[in-house]
Design an enzyme around this catalytic site. Structure first.
Site, PDB file in Angstrom:
ATOM      1  CG  ASP A   1       0.387   0.042   2.441  1.00  0.00           C
ATOM      2  OD1 ASP A   1       1.082   0.629   2.289  1.00  0.00           O
ATOM      3  OD2 ASP A   1      -1.138  -0.862   3.289  1.00  0.00           O
ATOM      4  CB  ALA A   2      -0.156   4.618   0.527  1.00  0.00           C
TER       5      ALA A   2
END
Length: 144
Positions: free
Chosen positions: A16-17
């Site tokens: 994810d980020a």
């Protein structure tokens, strides 16, 4: 071979980020390990589909996320068949980080045998079931 292990490396696309493995991607890791377990015991899913008219579908997953895996981590995904029934297989699976042995997640997965023509549950062919039974190690420990 009661416990089968499949290696996985975490790629950018898995994160994810924040650079942590996105929770749903653990399901992909578990799926790959079960598919490779089946291949290791002598069965390929494409052959079962073409010659036997069956496929396997996830019926239920109970998963505990215990520690994050991150970009470039090397993981080991273990699969242990705990029960083989008339129309289902149950697995205990774990994703372990190789660097320090940390368990990132643990899952109990129930797989249903499906008839490809009807997409309804189907009994495992008798010869397949009898060949898989020796790999079943008994009930998994309950997830807590």
């Amino acid at each position: 071979m009661l416990t089968f292990t499949w290696p996985v490396r975490v790629y950018y696309e898995d994160t994810d980020a924040g650079g942590v493995v996105f929770y749903a991607n653990y399901l992909k890791f578990l799926e790959r390990a079960r598919a490779e377990w089946l291949r290791a015991v002598g069965y390929e899913q494409g052959v079962l589909r073409a010659r036997r008219g069956i496929l396997f579908a996830v019926r239920r997953v109970t998963i505990d996320y215990l520690a994050p895996a991150r970009l470039d981590d090397c993981l080991s995904v273990t699969s242990r068949l705990v029960r083989a029934g008339g129309a289902s297989l149950e697995f205990d699976q774990q994703v372990m980080r190789d660097g320090d042995g940390t368990c990132c997640c643990r899952a109990a997965v129930k797989i249903a045998c499906i008839d490809i023509a009807t997409l309804r549950p189907a009994r495992l062919p008798g010869d397949l079931l009898s060949e898989l039974l020796p790999f079943a190690s008994g009930p998994a420990e309950p997830l807590s």
